[in-house]
Design a protein around this motif. Structure first.
Motif, PDB file in Angstrom:
ATOM      1  N   PHE A  58      11.300   2.547  32.436  1.00 49.04           N
ATOM      2  CA  PHE A  58      12.210   1.644  33.159  1.00 49.04           C
ATOM      3  C   PHE A  58      13.519   1.495  32.379  1.00 49.04           C
ATOM      4  O   PHE A  58      14.615   1.577  32.943  1.00 49.04           O
ATOM      5  CB  PHE A  58      11.537   0.271  33.342  1.00 49.04           C
ATOM      6  N   TYR A  59      13.387   1.288  31.082  1.00 55.65           N
ATOM      7  CA  TYR A  59      14.555   1.103  30.209  1.00 55.65           C
ATOM      8  C   TYR A  59      15.488   2.314  30.268  1.00 55.65           C
ATOM      9  O   TYR A  59      16.714   2.184  30.370  1.00 55.65           O
ATOM     10  CB  TYR A  59      14.029   0.880  28.786  1.00 55.65           C
ATOM     11  N   ASP A  60      14.887   3.499  30.256  1.00 54.15           N
ATOM     12  CA  ASP A  60      15.683   4.734  30.297  1.00 54.15           C
ATOM     13  C   ASP A  60      16.518   4.789  31.579  1.00 54.15           C
ATOM     14  O   ASP A  60      17.721   5.072  31.544  1.00 54.15           O
ATOM     15  CB  ASP A  60      14.739   5.944  30.210  1.00 54.15           C
ATOM     16  N   GLU A  61      15.884   4.477  32.721  1.00 50.44           N
ATOM     17  CA  GLU A  61      16.599   4.490  34.014  1.00 50.44           C
ATOM     18  C   GLU A  61      17.650   3.380  34.056  1.00 50.44           C
ATOM     19  O   GLU A  61      18.776   3.581  34.506  1.00 50.44           O
ATOM     20  CB  GLU A  61      15.607   4.268  35.178  1.00 50.44           C
ATOM     21  N   PHE A  62      17.253   2.207  33.606  1.00 50.64           N
ATOM     22  CA  PHE A  62      18.139   1.032  33.638  1.00 50.64           C
ATOM     23  C   PHE A  62      19.401   1.311  32.817  1.00 50.64           C
ATOM     24  O   PHE A  62      20.528   1.050  33.258  1.00 50.64           O
ATOM     25  CB  PHE A  62      17.368  -0.166  33.064  1.00 50.64           C
ATOM     26  N   ALA A  63      19.219   1.874  31.631  1.00 55.32           N
ATOM     27  CA  ALA A  63      20.344   2.153  30.738  1.00 55.32           C
ATOM     28  C   ALA A  63      21.249   3.221  31.331  1.00 55.32           C
ATOM     29  O   ALA A  63      22.471   3.163  31.213  1.00 55.32           O
ATOM     30  CB  ALA A  63      19.831   2.597  29.378  1.00 55.32           C
ATOM     31  N   ARG A  64      20.625   4.202  31.973  1.00 57.34           N
ATOM     32  CA  ARG A  64      21.396   5.310  32.553  1.00 57.34           C
ATOM     33  C   ARG A  64      22.338   4.808  33.656  1.00 57.34           C
ATOM     34  O   ARG A  64      23.400   5.347  33.869  1.00 57.34           O
ATOM     35  CB  ARG A  64      20.385   6.305  33.135  1.00 57.34           C
TER      36      ARG A  64
ATOM     37  N   LEU B 122      22.718  -1.029  25.191  1.00 53.90           N
ATOM     38  CA  LEU B 122      21.315  -1.394  24.949  1.00 53.90           C
ATOM     39  C   LEU B 122      20.768  -0.611  23.757  1.00 53.90           C
ATOM     40  O   LEU B 122      21.164   0.530  23.530  1.00 53.90           O
ATOM     41  CB  LEU B 122      20.477  -1.024  26.175  1.00 53.90           C
ATOM     42  N   ASN B 123      19.857  -1.231  23.045  1.00 54.34           N
ATOM     43  CA  ASN B 123      19.106  -0.527  21.995  1.00 54.34           C
ATOM     44  C   ASN B 123      17.645  -0.898  22.154  1.00 54.34           C
ATOM     45  O   ASN B 123      17.326  -2.088  22.194  1.00 54.34           O
ATOM     46  CB  ASN B 123      19.529  -0.974  20.591  1.00 54.34           C
ATOM     47  N   ALA B 124      16.787   0.109  22.224  1.00 55.51           N
ATOM     48  CA  ALA B 124      15.352  -0.190  22.227  1.00 55.51           C
ATOM     49  C   ALA B 124      14.816   0.018  20.822  1.00 55.51           C
ATOM     50  O   ALA B 124      15.414   0.766  20.037  1.00 55.51           O
ATOM     51  CB  ALA B 124      14.628   0.716  23.203  1.00 55.51           C
TER      52      ALA B 124
ATOM     53  N   VAL C 224      11.759   1.775  14.526  1.00 57.42           N
ATOM     54  CA  VAL C 224      12.220   3.016  15.141  1.00 57.42           C
ATOM     55  C   VAL C 224      13.160   2.591  16.257  1.00 57.42           C
ATOM     56  O   VAL C 224      12.764   1.831  17.146  1.00 57.42           O
ATOM     57  CB  VAL C 224      11.059   3.860  15.686  1.00 57.42           C
ATOM     58  N   GLY C 225      14.405   3.021  16.180  1.00 62.98           N
ATOM     59  CA  GLY C 225      15.406   2.556  17.138  1.00 62.98           C
ATOM     60  C   GLY C 225      15.855   3.658  18.081  1.00 62.98           C
ATOM     61  O   GLY C 225      15.814   4.847  17.750  1.00 62.98           O
ATOM     62  N   LEU C 226      16.255   3.229  19.272  1.00 62.76           N
ATOM     63  CA  LEU C 226      16.869   4.138  20.245  1.00 62.76           C
ATOM     64  C   LEU C 226      18.206   3.510  20.613  1.00 62.76           C
ATOM     65  O   LEU C 226      18.291   2.675  21.504  1.00 62.76           O
ATOM     66  CB  LEU C 226      15.963   4.285  21.472  1.00 62.76           C
ATOM     67  N   GLN C 227      19.238   3.855  19.831  1.00 64.99           N
ATOM     68  CA  GLN C 227      20.557   3.218  19.973  1.00 64.99           C
ATOM     69  C   GLN C 227      21.353   3.981  21.041  1.00 64.99           C
ATOM     70  O   GLN C 227      21.556   5.194  20.927  1.00 64.99           O
ATOM     71  CB  GLN C 227      21.292   3.232  18.629  1.00 64.99           C
ATOM     72  N   GLN C 228      21.809   3.240  22.026  1.00 66.58           N
ATOM     73  CA  GLN C 228      22.468   3.900  23.162  1.00 66.58           C
ATOM     74  C   GLN C 228      23.877   4.374  22.821  1.00 66.58           C
ATOM     75  O   GLN C 228      24.658   3.641  22.221  1.00 66.58           O
ATOM     76  CB  GLN C 228      22.557   2.921  24.344  1.00 66.58           C
ATOM     77  N   MET C 229      24.178   5.609  23.231  1.00 69.95           N
ATOM     78  CA  MET C 229      25.559   6.098  23.193  1.00 69.95           C
ATOM     79  C   MET C 229      25.917   6.464  24.613  1.00 69.95           C
ATOM     80  O   MET C 229      25.224   7.271  25.241  1.00 69.95           O
ATOM     81  CB  MET C 229      25.647   7.321  22.288  1.00 69.95           C
ATOM     82  N   HIS C 230      26.956   5.857  25.156  1.00 74.03           N
ATOM     83  CA  HIS C 230      27.277   6.093  26.569  1.00 74.03           C
ATOM     84  C   HIS C 230      28.709   5.664  26.858  1.00 74.03           C
ATOM     85  O   HIS C 230      29.460   5.288  25.951  1.00 74.03           O
ATOM     86  CB  HIS C 230      26.280   5.318  27.454  1.00 74.03           C
ATOM     87  N   GLY C 231      29.067   5.681  28.131  1.00 73.37           N
ATOM     88  CA  GLY C 231      30.366   5.168  28.565  1.00 73.37           C
ATOM     89  C   GLY C 231      31.519   5.866  27.855  1.00 73.37           C
ATOM     90  O   GLY C 231      31.541   7.089  27.713  1.00 73.37           O
ATOM     91  N   GLN C 232      32.462   5.067  27.379  1.00 71.42           N
ATOM     92  CA  GLN C 232      33.679   5.618  26.775  1.00 71.42           C
ATOM     93  C   GLN C 232      33.360   6.496  25.552  1.00 71.42           C
ATOM     94  O   GLN C 232      33.982   7.533  25.346  1.00 71.42           O
ATOM     95  CB  GLN C 232      34.622   4.467  26.398  1.00 71.42           C
ATOM     96  N   ALA C 233      32.357   6.098  24.757  1.00 69.79           N
ATOM     97  CA  ALA C 233      32.007   6.882  23.560  1.00 69.79           C
ATOM     98  C   ALA C 233      31.550   8.290  23.940  1.00 69.79           C
ATOM     99  O   ALA C 233      31.793   9.254  23.206  1.00 69.79           O
ATOM    100  CB  ALA C 233      30.913   6.171  22.767  1.00 69.79           C
ATOM    101  N   ALA C 234      30.896   8.403  25.099  1.00 74.86           N
ATOM    102  CA  ALA C 234      30.363   9.695  25.532  1.00 74.86           C
ATOM    103  C   ALA C 234      31.387  10.491  26.339  1.00 74.86           C
ATOM    104  O   ALA C 234      31.238  11.699  26.518  1.00 74.86           O
ATOM    105  CB  ALA C 234      29.110   9.471  26.371  1.00 74.86           C
ATOM    106  N   ARG C 235      32.413   9.808  26.835  1.00 73.22           N
ATOM    107  CA  ARG C 235      33.389  10.427  27.738  1.00 73.22           C
ATOM    108  C   ARG C 235      34.501  11.190  27.000  1.00 73.22           C
ATOM    109  O   ARG C 235      35.142  12.056  27.568  1.00 73.22           O
ATOM    110  CB  ARG C 235      34.013   9.326  28.596  1.00 73.22           C
ATOM    111  N   VAL C 236      34.724  10.836  25.743  1.00 72.11           N
ATOM    112  CA  VAL C 236      35.744  11.532  24.945  1.00 72.11           C
ATOM    113  C   VAL C 236      35.320  12.999  24.822  1.00 72.11           C
ATOM    114  O   VAL C 236      34.128  13.295  24.671  1.00 72.11           O
ATOM    115  CB  VAL C 236      35.828  10.878  23.533  1.00 72.11           C
TER     116      VAL C 236
END
Ligand SMILES: Cc1cc2nc3c(=O)[nH]c(=O)nc-3n(C[C@H](O)[C@H](O)[C@H](O)COP(=O)(O)OP(=O)(O)OC[C@H]3O[C@@H](n4cnc5c(N)ncnc54)[C@H](O)[C@@H]3O)c2cc1C
Length: 451
Positions: free
Chosen positions: A228-234, A242-244, A341-353
Motif C-alpha cells: 500500500f505504501y509503495d502505491e501511495f508514495a508513487r 515519505l520514509n518507511a 532499515v530505511g526506505l527513504q523516498q526520492m521523488h518529485g523535483q529531486a527525481a526530475r532533474v
C-alpha cells in the motif's frame, strides 16, 4: 616528524588553532559520529576561515602529509579523519548570512543542518537538507542531500547557487554556473573529491509549518502495509515525502513505520494522509502539524553520537513482495535493537532533474534502501556486520547497481563507480583538471577507483 619551526610557522599563519595529540581537545576533536572510527591524525587544524584552509594546503604540500577534511564528521565511512596526517577541521566555521529579500543564504562549511535550519527559519525560510539535524551541511550537500524538501525543491546540491572552494593548488575559487562551470557541475554530487569547500550559497524557500511525524504497525503487518505504501508514495504530490522503516519500538517489539512530511497547507496535508493513517490498526500514530525545525529534528533521537555503525545501501525502484519478505525476515533476526532499515523516498523535483545536470546521477522515483546497523559494544561487531552484509546480499535481486555516495562505507571502494553511474568518467575528467595529483584522496575517491 614535523619540525618545530615548520609547526610554528604554520601556527602563525592560522587564525584558528592547531591541536597535537598531547592537547586537551585533541581526542574530542578527532572523534566523529561513528565510534568504529578511531584514527589519530598527527595534527588537527581547527580552521577559522578560507585563508586558514589555504594555509593548510600549503603545509600539506611542504610536509607531504596525508590530509582529511572534516565538515560535520557525520559520515559513517570516517573519511573526515586520517591516521598520522593533517585533519582540516572546518567544524568551527559557522558563519551564516541569510538574505530574506533575495532568498539566499551564504553558509560556512562547519554548520550542521540544525544550525542552518535555525537561522533560516527565523525568516520562515529553508533549503533542502537531510533528516537528522546534527549532520554537517558540507558532506551532505557535496554528495547530494536527500531530505524532506526533496519532492518539492530538489536535493541540497540542486539548490546551490555557488560555492567557495580551495583547490589543490591552494587557490580560492568560486564555482558557479558562470564561473568554473565544470567544477560547479562536479561539486554537486562529487564534491569531496575536488577541493575544500569553505562556504555554500543556497536558494531559500518559504517553508512551514508542516505536517510531520510517524505511524507504526506490528512487523507482522509489513507484508500488507508496504505494498500500500509503495502505491501511495508513487501517487503522492511533490509536497509530500515519505520514509518507511523497520525498527524496534521502545517496548522491544519489532515494527514497520512510515514517517511523513507534508510541505503545504496543513488541512490539505491532513486530508491527503487519511488513507495511510486509516490503514490496518497502527500501534502508534504521531502525525501532526509541527514547525519545520521540529520536523528536521524528528530523526535525531534514533541516532545519538558515539555508537558503532556499519551501513549498506542501494537504490530500489519498486518495493516488490520478494524484497518485502526479505526485509521482514531479517528484521525479525536483527542482532541490535538500535538498527533501522530505511526506505527513504526520492521523488518529485529531486527525481526530475536531468541525470547529467549535476554529478549526482540517480534521478529516478525510487527508494534509498538503507541498512543502518548500529550497536554499542565492540564485542558485537562481527555479528552486526555479518547480519548487514547478509541482508544486503539477500536484497540484491531487487536493488539497482546504484548507490548514494554519502551512504558508502569505508570498505566499499569497489562501489564508487556505482555511486556516479553514467557521470563517472566526466567526474574523473574534472578531477584530473583541478586535482591532477589526487591531492584530495581522503574521500570516496574517483581517481583511485576508475578501473
Ligand atoms: C545519522 C545520519 C543521518 C543521515 N541522514 C541523511 C539524509 O537524510 N540525507 C542525506 O542525504 N544524507 C544523510 N546522511 C548521510 C550524510 O549526507 C553524510 O554522512 C555526509 O557526508 C555528512 O556530512 P558531514 O559534513 O557531517 O560529513 P564528514 O564526515 O565531515 O565528511 C564527509 C565527506 O565529505 C568530505 N568533506 C566534508 N566537508 C567538506 C568540505 N567542506 N569540502 C570538501 N570535502 C568535505 C570529507 O572529507 C568526507 O570525505 C546521514 C548520515 C547520518 C550519520
Amino acid at each position: 616528524m614535523i619540525k618545530q619551526c615548520a609547526l610554528d610557522d604554520f601556527r602563525s599563519k592560522l587564525r584558528g588553532d592547531i591541536l597535537l595529540p598531547q592537547d586537551a581537545d585533541y581526542d574530542a576533536t578527532r572523534r566523529i559520529f561513528n565510534a568504529m572510527i578511531d584514527r589519530r591524525p598527527a595534527l588537527i587544524a581547527r580552521c577559522a576561515s578560507a585563508a586558514d584552509v589555504v594555509a593548510c594546503i600549503g603545509f600539506k604540500r611542504a610536509e607531504a602529509l596525508e590530509i582529511s577534511v572534516r565538515g560535520g564528521g557525520h559520515n559513517v565511512s570516517g573519511k573526515a579523519v586520517c591516521d598520522g596526517g593533517l585533519m582540516i577541521d572546518l567544524s568551527r566555521m559557522k558563519g551564516c548570512r541569510v538574505d530574506p529579500l533575495r532568498r539566499r543564504v551564504r553558509a560556512e562549511a562547519g554548520l550542521t543542518l540544525a544550525d542552518l535550519d535555525r537561522d533560516c527559519q527565523a525568516f520562515g525560510l529553508a533549503t533542502p537538507t537531510g533528516i537528522v539535524s546534527p549532520t554537517g551541511i558540507a558532506g551532505l550537500t557535496l554528495g547530494g542531500g536527500i531530505g524532506w524538501l526533496g519532492g518539492k525543491h530538489g536535493l541540497s546540491c540542486d539548490n546551490l547557487e555557488s560555492v567557495d572552494i580551495v583547490t589543490a593548488d591552494g587557490r580560492l575559487l568560486v564555482a558557479a554556473p558562470t564561473e568554473h562551470p565544470d567544477l560547479f557541475w562536479a561539486v554537486r554530487g562529487g564534491g569531496a573529491n575536488l577541493g575544500v569547500v569553505t562556504s555554500f550559497e543556497y536558494r531559500l524557500h518559504e517553508v512551514g509549518p508542516v505536517v510531520g511525524g510517524g505511524i507504526a504497525w506490528p512487523l507482522a503487518r509489513a507484508k500488507h502495509v508496504l505494498p500500500f505504501y509503495d502505491e501511495f508514495a508513487r501517487a503522492c504530490p511533490d509536497e509530500l515525502s515519505l520514509n518507511a522503516g523497520f525498527f524496534t519500538a521502545e517496548d522491544g517489539t519489532k515494527v514497520v513505520g512510515v514517517k511523513v512530511a507534508w510541505i503545504g497547507p496543513l488541512d490539505v496535508g491532513e486530508r491527503l494522509l487519511k488513507p495511510l493513517r486509516s490503514l490496518d490498526s497502527p500501534v502508534a500514530d504521531g502525525i501532526a502539524p509541527m514547525g519545520f525545525v521540529d520536523l528536521q529534528r524528528g530523526g535525531d533521537g534514533a541516532f545519538p553520537r558515539g555508537r558503532r555503525h556499519y551501513w549498506k545501501a542501494s537504490f530500489l525502484r519498486r518495493l516488490e513482495q520478494g524484497a518485502i519478505d526479505v526485509l521482514v525476515e531479517f528484521t525479525a533476526t536483527c542482532p541490535s535493537p538500535y538498527t533501522q532499515v530505511g526506505l527513504q523516498q526520492m521523488h518529485g523535483q529531486a527525481a526530475r532533474v536531468s541525470p547529467t545536470e549535476t554529478a549526482f546521477a540517480h534521478r529516478h522515483d525510487q527508494w534509498d534502501c538503507l541498512i543502518l546497523t548500529q550497536w554499542d559494544d565492540s564485542a558485537d561487531d562481527e555479528r552486526n556486520i555479518r547480519w548487514t552484509r547478509e541482508l544486503h546480499a539477500a536484497l540484491r535481486p531487487w536493488v539497482e547497481d546504484a548507490v548514494y555516495v554519502n551512504n558508502l562505507g569505508d570498505d566499499e571502494a569497489d562501489r564508487v563507480r556505482s555511486a556516479y553511474g553514467a557521470n563517472f568518467d566526466r567526474l574523473v575528467a574534472v578531477k584530473a583538471k583541478y586535482d591532477p595529483d589526487n591531492f584530495f584522496r581522503g574521500n570516496q575517491n574517483v581517481a583511485e577507483h576508475r578501473i
